[in-house]
Write an enzyme that holds these catalytic residues in place. Sequence first.
Site, mmCIF file in Angstrom:
data_model
loop_
_atom_site.group_PDB
_atom_site.id
_atom_site.type_symbol
_atom_site.label_atom_id
_atom_site.label_comp_id
_atom_site.label_asym_id
_atom_site.label_seq_id
_atom_site.Cartn_x
_atom_site.Cartn_y
_atom_site.Cartn_z
ATOM 1 C CE LYS B 76 -34.319 0.883 -13.821
ATOM 2 N NZ LYS B 76 -35.435 0.716 -14.966
ATOM 3 C CB SER B 151 -38.053 3.619 -14.904
ATOM 4 O OG SER B 151 -37.715 2.475 -15.417
ATOM 5 C CB SER B 175 -38.545 1.399 -18.218
ATOM 6 O OG SER B 175 -39.615 1.848 -17.406
#
Lengths: 95, 484
Positions: B76, B151, B175
């Site tokens: 990420k 997210s 998330s």
Amino acid sequence: MSLTADQIRQVAHLARLELKPEMTDAYARQLSNIMAMVGQLSNADTANVSPMAHPLDMHQRLRLDAVTAPNLREAFQAIAPATENGLYLVPKVIE
Amino acid sequence: MHKLSIKQLSEGLRAKQFSSRELTQFYLERISRYEPSLNSLITTTAERALAQADAADAAIAAGNAGPLTGVPLIQKDIFCTRGVRTSCASKMLDRFISPYDATIVEKLDAAGMPMLGKANMDEFAMGSSNETSWYGAVKNPWDLERVPGGSSGGSVAAVAAGLAPVATATDTGGSIRQPAALTNLTGIKPTYGRVSRYGMIAFASSLDQAGVVARSAEDAAVVLQAMSGFDPRDSTSVDRPVDDYVAALDRPIKGLRIGLPKEYFADGLAPSSRQRIEQAIEVFKTLGATFTEVSLPNSPLSVPTYYVVAPAEASSNLSRFDGVRYGHRSESARTLEEIYKRSRGEGFGAEVQRRIMIGTYVLSHGYYDAYYLQAQKVRRLIFDDFKRAFESCDLLLGPTATDVAFKLGTNVDDPVAMYLNDIYTIAANLAGIPAMSLSCGFVDGLPVGMQLMGNFFDEARMLNAAHQYQQATDFHRQLPKGFE
């Protein structure tokens, strides 16, 4: 809880954010809605409840007072917008 | 090859059925083929990946391979990677080349995992649909007109589409779990403090925790094992041995006591999702688990509590972006105050600005007690609810999301509606307990996730239960059409 455009401008100033003027009204509406949702908290009975800042009951760890991190000033300043002689440059603050 | 588990990939590498270079190239080719329709990556790091793959092949040849050596992954874009852009999906950091590695990047590099690229995400991890990214929205591979959740939307879209076997992710209010639920993946947020936050760009420091999204609990277990552990560079890292998650997977779960929080099955949960979860409960019963109803009476207050605590911490954390030391500096600024205000005004998107302003407001003089202190007290009540529930059960089970993935654009102008997406996931972050999501079926071709929550440091028991469920079902093996 309703926030006015003036309050939004004041909060934005405190947070050092320059808002696009056309966004102020939308932010006022959206933040008012968010604060109305948050307002449910006032109904909770929290008498004699201690605030919880953190999920773990832990103390700040101590370590030996020894040099552990290498000096990486050049690497860190290589990504700065403006530097000179190892210093960060900003516009003149004091006349 | 993209249908194989990490264990199978690792066995194939050791048996010389394929090399890590071939495997890495295979995934890089899938990325160039499918990425244009998904937008799941911000940066592809092919050269770095192939160099790591060659090193992995050398380690395998020398007999020094671990369980992850040569298996590629995606990070990420919230984790600092030395020499690679680390943007956090923000214009503020569009040109930020990190001068150092996050601890988990160091650890997964050392485990021999070639990094294929950096995943798209909501800007500064603030969002539940991956629509706040400065690099554009991510599409859900199960339906390109729908959101992948957020997210960690890029991480899940990439793994669900078979662009990588596994990806790292972070979870501040859901998330990892909500996007995993919306894309048929297994995603785990471990106990707060289990995985180092060093080099993970901070959003809300008392809630942020790193984890993993994968195609099964087995895959998630082996990667989480490599990520977890004490790190002296993170002051909230917990100095405690890591359980053997992989060894725990095969234990029978007969006698496992699972609690069903009644508030999680109230109005607000789509009936079709509820039905899939009830079917999963029946599967767990055939495996020997027992169920009892429990109550988390303060859970309706978790969203309002979170939207005080998280923005308060965010407004403080994001004050570091000042246009002076790194990140975006406005070209039109002529005074120091203009550098601060314009750089932040131009560099942050609308959702980040909203949260900074909420945080500033609730911390300001005259409002602190009414909002911030009250939220911290309610946080204690939510924590106590869990403590009580775990006195009578080992795990809690409920929905991860209220419904299947929604269409792109549905909630972009209505922050409160967007925030309510996380109604079932936020409480675990406030309490600090581990939680995970795994698939329990489909509604009209879209995945439905269920959530397991555990007591502190009980990741092994959660992964064990999830793995046993996945041995009895095959939802998690389904791939989205067009990406087979």
